[in-house]
Design an enzyme around this catalytic site. Structure first.
Site, mmCIF file in Angstrom:
data_model
loop_
_atom_site.group_PDB
_atom_site.id
_atom_site.type_symbol
_atom_site.label_atom_id
_atom_site.label_comp_id
_atom_site.label_asym_id
_atom_site.label_seq_id
_atom_site.Cartn_x
_atom_site.Cartn_y
_atom_site.Cartn_z
ATOM 1 N N ILE A 351 0.862 -1.177 -0.279
ATOM 2 C CA ILE A 351 0.161 0.239 0.548
ATOM 3 C C ILE A 351 0.789 1.094 0.030
ATOM 4 O O ILE A 351 0.589 2.699 -0.210
ATOM 5 C CB ILE A 351 -1.124 0.354 1.277
ATOM 6 C CG1 ILE A 351 0.014 -0.050 2.172
ATOM 7 C CG2 ILE A 351 -1.766 -0.807 0.608
ATOM 8 C CD1 ILE A 351 -1.377 -0.321 3.502
ATOM 9 N N GLY A 352 2.095 1.301 -0.279
ATOM 10 C CA GLY A 352 3.025 2.152 -0.069
ATOM 11 C C GLY A 352 4.166 2.029 0.177
ATOM 12 O O GLY A 352 5.031 1.111 0.163
ATOM 13 N N PHE A 356 11.762 4.758 4.682
ATOM 14 C CA PHE A 356 12.315 3.866 5.611
ATOM 15 C C PHE A 356 11.997 2.144 5.099
ATOM 16 O O PHE A 356 12.354 0.947 5.609
ATOM 17 C CB PHE A 356 11.773 3.584 7.360
ATOM 18 C CG PHE A 356 12.732 4.675 8.043
ATOM 19 C CD1 PHE A 356 13.828 4.443 8.728
ATOM 20 C CD2 PHE A 356 11.526 5.501 8.195
ATOM 21 C CE1 PHE A 356 14.300 5.829 8.779
ATOM 22 C CE2 PHE A 356 12.554 7.165 9.129
ATOM 23 C CZ PHE A 356 13.545 7.265 8.959
ATOM 24 N N GLY A 357 10.615 2.000 3.948
ATOM 25 C CA GLY A 357 10.593 0.967 3.652
ATOM 26 C C GLY A 357 9.357 0.686 3.306
ATOM 27 O O GLY A 357 9.206 1.401 3.249
ATOM 28 N N ASP A 470 9.902 14.372 9.941
ATOM 29 C CA ASP A 470 8.512 13.781 8.618
ATOM 30 C C ASP A 470 8.108 14.240 8.790
ATOM 31 O O ASP A 470 6.839 13.309 7.894
ATOM 32 C CB ASP A 470 9.264 12.802 8.066
ATOM 33 C CG ASP A 470 9.284 12.386 6.777
ATOM 34 O OD1 ASP A 470 9.677 13.489 5.583
ATOM 35 O OD2 ASP A 470 9.377 11.121 6.376
#
Ligand SMILES: *[C@@H]1O[C@H](CO)[C@@H](O)[C@H](O)[C@H]1NC(C)=O
Ligand SMILES: *[C@@H]1O[C@H](CO)[C@@H](O)[C@H](O)[C@H]1NC(C)=O
Ligand SMILES: *[C@@H]1O[C@H](CO)[C@@H](O)[C@H](O)[C@H]1NC(C)=O
Ligand SMILES: *[C@@H]1O[C@H](CO)[C@@H](O)[C@H](O)[C@H]1NC(C)=O
Ligand SMILES: *[C@@H]1O[C@H](CO)[C@@H](O)[C@H](O)[C@H]1NC(C)=O
Ligand SMILES: *[C@@H]1O[C@H](CO)[C@@H](O)[C@H](O)[C@H]1NC(C)=O
Ligand SMILES: *[C@@H]1O[C@H](CO)[C@@H](O)[C@H](O)[C@H]1NC(C)=O
Ligand SMILES: *[C@@H]1O[C@H](CO)[C@@H](O)[C@H](O)[C@H]1NC(C)=O
Ligand SMILES: *[C@@H]1O[C@H](CO)[C@@H](O)[C@H](O)[C@H]1NC(C)=O
Ligand SMILES: CC(=O)N[C@H]1CO[C@H](CO)[C@@H](O)[C@@H]1O
Ligand SMILES: CC(=O)N[C@H]1CO[C@H](CO)[C@@H](O)[C@@H]1O
Ligand SMILES: CC(=O)N[C@H]1CO[C@H](CO)[C@@H](O)[C@@H]1O
Length: 668
Positions: A351-352, A356-357, A470
């Protein structure tokens, strides 16, 4: 009989004396004899000074507030004086410290007309000038630092936590009539810092703020403890609880003491010995009473001793108790369960993709839906640290934060499992022409407020001071009721990036949301989050993405555009056109105003998140006038903003960590 009485009196006295040492041991710190003018022992000034000191210490009520001022005599021989006890101390300790320093002050500065004397527990001060309701002192400051330095790998984080802890304490102190506050926060799972700030309560809020600002900015945070003492205010931080955290002390009821002493005095008086009964029985009665008193005093002395011991034991107590260790294990999930839930991390479940991963949607066999974040395999830290940090982040629970439910640490895999939010992130609505209409002004306002509350929890209420680093529209997820929930917080901790912040190549933020000082110098603080929040607010109002912004008006980016409209008195033109039919004008103008304040170039000029929440929820707070936003300049020809190191102009930003996160609601 008289020798017997003498013995008892002597015994009681020596005992009381030893007891009072336990309670009256005051740690001398510093004194300042200003050495401008002197007085002689038989002058009017001396007489006035003695009157002043005795009247200062005679008002019993003031010991419970820890502050008293007084004046004596007429100019030019008028003396003004005050004392201030550390805010956490009991009236008894305060009284004894003041009594002690009133005696001591003549030894320290025998003939000076102006003196300030500091003990650990209290401060005593007098002058022939006016020292009330003013921060002007012309000296008398003392900086103390611990000899142990903070290790350089910890420095940034330590400094950040100390500063934000003290700044939060300042906010608390300004709201407290006693102008005193303490705060603590964790630096790591096993290390906590304790902070204290205090002004003399005769200062106005504005003067107190000015004074504390100085007391904090001049603190040396390169060591593990320090304080700055000034005649009008002081600040201190340590890595151990130097103040009474809870007033656990249950002092023996004074009534009991008083009646005991009355009884003893009666027994020792002639009335008692003249009255009937035999001498022996009287001696017996006296002995019993004395025995009880002695037992009582012994138990108090023992208590004093034990209290000291307990405090020591607390200092070295391990950071985890049994429950917490158990909870680390309960968070750990089996790799196969996660593999099954995500169909072996299939493309269709993806889904995204975050910094970071990759993120997958997963469904456990019991039907629970989760979001699974599979961290890319470049983490800098060991398994134990990873677990520690996950535990820290999992403990953060707030309705505006996405919950971390568990983790997996197996076969080189590091996986985080979060609660699943079906409605996706804010940017999917805001920047989508078909969907932006679903977000009316009421919803957008709710999103702004909820986001601020979530960040406030991270900065302040979690006691941990987590800087998100962030924050952006795609990290603000929405639940079924369009409540905002912030995602991806604590990632720098989990990824082990906290110690490498000086290294700009490891910056975790997203260009366009990043504060100039963070983007260019890798320096972050809670004020960098404020900047990102400001960009998000302006995006929410305008429905325009900063990074894809183009305006013929000469404004290259959303912030300059918003600023230009504001300056020209047309702030409402910033509004997303879909909102035009139904919006609250004052709310919207206020939000634009707050957004502009948040993106000021100098972090000092940005409000703190707690103040932003206050501004959003209360119309009474007057907002300062915003200046031109600070921009992180970047060549617009660069397509991929993440690959743009060479495009950063090396514009110097005047900034020091110590200046950061100050409320600017009050004029200096
Ligand atoms: C005060 O306490 C310190 C340490 O706790 C001790 O060394 C010192 O002797 C005490 N002073 C008096 C007067 O008891
Ligand atoms: C006391 O005052 C007198 C004059 O009033 C002066 O001569 C004398 O030296 C003073 N004594 C002391 C000890 O200062
Ligand atoms: C303050 O308390 C002390 C001892 O408790 C007492 O002797 C004194 O009279 C009190 N002073 C006033 C002004 O109440
Ligand atoms: C805590 O309070 C007690 C009495 O209230 C006092 O004796 C003691 O000094 C205080 N401890 C600290 C660390 O200030
Ligand atoms: C320095 O810090 C340590 C640990 O917090 C403390 O035990 C020690 O008393 C401090 N030393 C000074 C000089 O403040
Ligand atoms: C601690 O730092 C100060 C200055 O920051 C330095 O002068 C001192 O030598 C350092 N002490 C130790 C033990 O490293
Ligand atoms: C899961 O996928 C990997 C490659 O993506 C494959 O090597 C592995 O065999 C798969 N495991 C299962 C249980 O399907
Ligand atoms: C569903 O299963 C997961 C993984 O076994 C477990 O962590 C979670 O608590 C379960 N949820 C419910 C509601 O039982
Ligand atoms: C910054 O990080 C990069 C990659 O992780 C590394 O190669 C470089 O040496 C680091 N620079 C400094 C100054 O630490
Ligand atoms: C400036 C100030 O705080 N003055 C106070 C000094 O103390 C008296 C009582 O003794 C107060 O009434 C004043 O307000
Ligand atoms: C755009 C979108 O997915 N909206 C959904 C948000 O969640 C509510 C409740 O689950 C749905 O009704 C909306 O359709
Ligand atoms: C504040 C900020 O970073 N604004 C950026 C918005 O997007 C434009 C164009 O991509 C950039 O030039 C700005 O720096």
């Amino acid at each position: 009989m008289s020798s017997y009485t003498c013995f008892i009196v002597f015994f009681l006295f020596s005992f009381l004396a030893s007891f009072t040492v336990c309670a009256q041991n005051h740690t001398y710190i510093y004194h300042m004899c200003y050495e401008r003018t002197t007085y002689s022992r038989n002058s009017t000034y001396f007489t006035n000074l003695r009157t002043l000191l005795s009247s200062l210490s005679s008002l019993n009520a003031s010991y419970s507030t820890g502050f008293q001022n007084a004046t004596s005599g007429q100019a030019p021989d008028r003396v003004t004086g005050l004392f201030l006890c550390r805010g956490d101390l009991s009236p008894e300790v305060c009284r004894s410290c003041v009594a002690f320093s009133v005696k001591d002050i003549f030894n320290r500065c025998p003939n000076e007309r102006e003196v300030v004397l500091y003990y650990d527990e209290c401060m005593l001060r007098y002058s022939d000038g006016n020292i009330l309701s003013t921060t002007l002192s012309g000296g008398g400051e003392k900086t103390l630092r611990n000899n142990t330095n903070v290790t350089s790998s910890q420095f940034e984080r330590f400094n950040d936590v100390v500063m934000s802890t003290l700044n939060q304490a300042v906010n608390d102190a300004l709201a407290n009539p006693r102008k005193f506050a303490v705060r603590k926060a964790s630096v790591t799972v096993s290390q906590t810092v304790y902070g204290l700030v205090q002004c003399t309560p005769d200062l106005t809020r504005g003067d107190c703020l000015t004074c504390l600002q100085k007391a904090i900015n001049e603190l040396q945070t390169d060591s593990i403890g320090g304080s700055l003492l000034m005649p009008s205010c002081n600040s201190r931080f340590e890595i151990y609880p130097f103040y009474n955290e809870t007033t656990i002390t249950a002092p023996p009821p004074p009534v009991l003491f008083e009646s005991l002493f009355f009884l003893i005095f009666y027994l020792l008086s002639n009335d008692f010995w003249k009255a009937g009964k035999s001498r022996n029985s009287k001696v017996l009665v006296v002995s019993i009473v004395v025995a009880i008193t002695v037992a009582l005093l012994l138990s108090i002395a023992g208590y004093c001793f034990l209290a000291k011991r307990t405090k020591k034991a607390y200092d070295t107590a391990p950071a985890f108790d049994g429950d917490e260790i158990a909870s680390v294990d309960s968070l750990q999930l089996d790799y196969r369960i996660i593999q099954a839930a995500t169909n072996n991390f299939s493309e269709s479940n993806k889904i995204g993709r975050g910094g970071f991963g990759e993120v997958y949607m997963g469904t456990f066999s019991n039907g629970t839906e989760v979001a699974v974040k599979r961290l890319s395999k470049t983490s800098a830290q060991g398994d134990a640290e990873f677990k520690n940090e996950v535990l820290v982040v999992a403990k953060l629970k707030h309705k505006n934060l996405v919950r971390l439910l568990g983790f997996c640490l197996e076969r080189e895999e590091r996986i985080l499992v979060y609660e699943f939010l079906p409605n996706k992130s804010l940017d999917c609505f805001l920047f989508d022409h078909a969907k932006k209409g679903e977000l009316d002004w009421t919803k957008r306002y709710k999103i702004i407020e909820g986001t601020a509350r979530g960040i406030m929890y991270l900065h302040q209420d979690s006691q941990l001071t987590i800087v998100h680093r962030d924050l952006k529209a795609s990290n603000i997820l929405l639940d079924e009721d369009i409540n905002p929930k912030i995602a991806d917080f604590g990632m720098a901790r989990i990824f082990g990036l906290d110690q490498t912040v000086e290294n700009t190549s490891r910056i975790v933020g997203t260009y366009g949301y990043m504060a100039p000082e963070y983007a260019m110098q890798g320096q972050y603080s809670t004020k960098s989050d404020v900047y990102s929040f400001g960009v998000s607010v302006l995006e929410i109002i305008s429905g325009k993405k900063n990074s894809s912004f183009y305006q013929a008006d000469g404004a290259h980016d959303l912030l300059s555009y918003a600023w230009r409209l504001w300056k020209n008195g047309k702030p409402l033109e910033l509004m997303d056109p879909v909102l035009v039919s139904n919006f609250q004008m004052t709310e919207m103008v206020r939000c634009i105003h707050i957004g502009l304040l948040c993106v000021q170039e100098d972090p000092v000029d940005r409000p703190t998140i707690p103040n932003i929440v206050l501004m959003l929820t209360s119309n009474i707070v007057t907002l300062p006038v915003p200046g031109e936003p600070g921009l992180f300049f970047q060549s617009r020809s660069t397509n991929d903003p993440l690959d743009s190191d060479q495009s950063m102009k090396s514009k110097s930003v005047p900034w020091s960590v110590a200046d950061v996160s100050f409320t600017d609601l009050y004029p200096r």
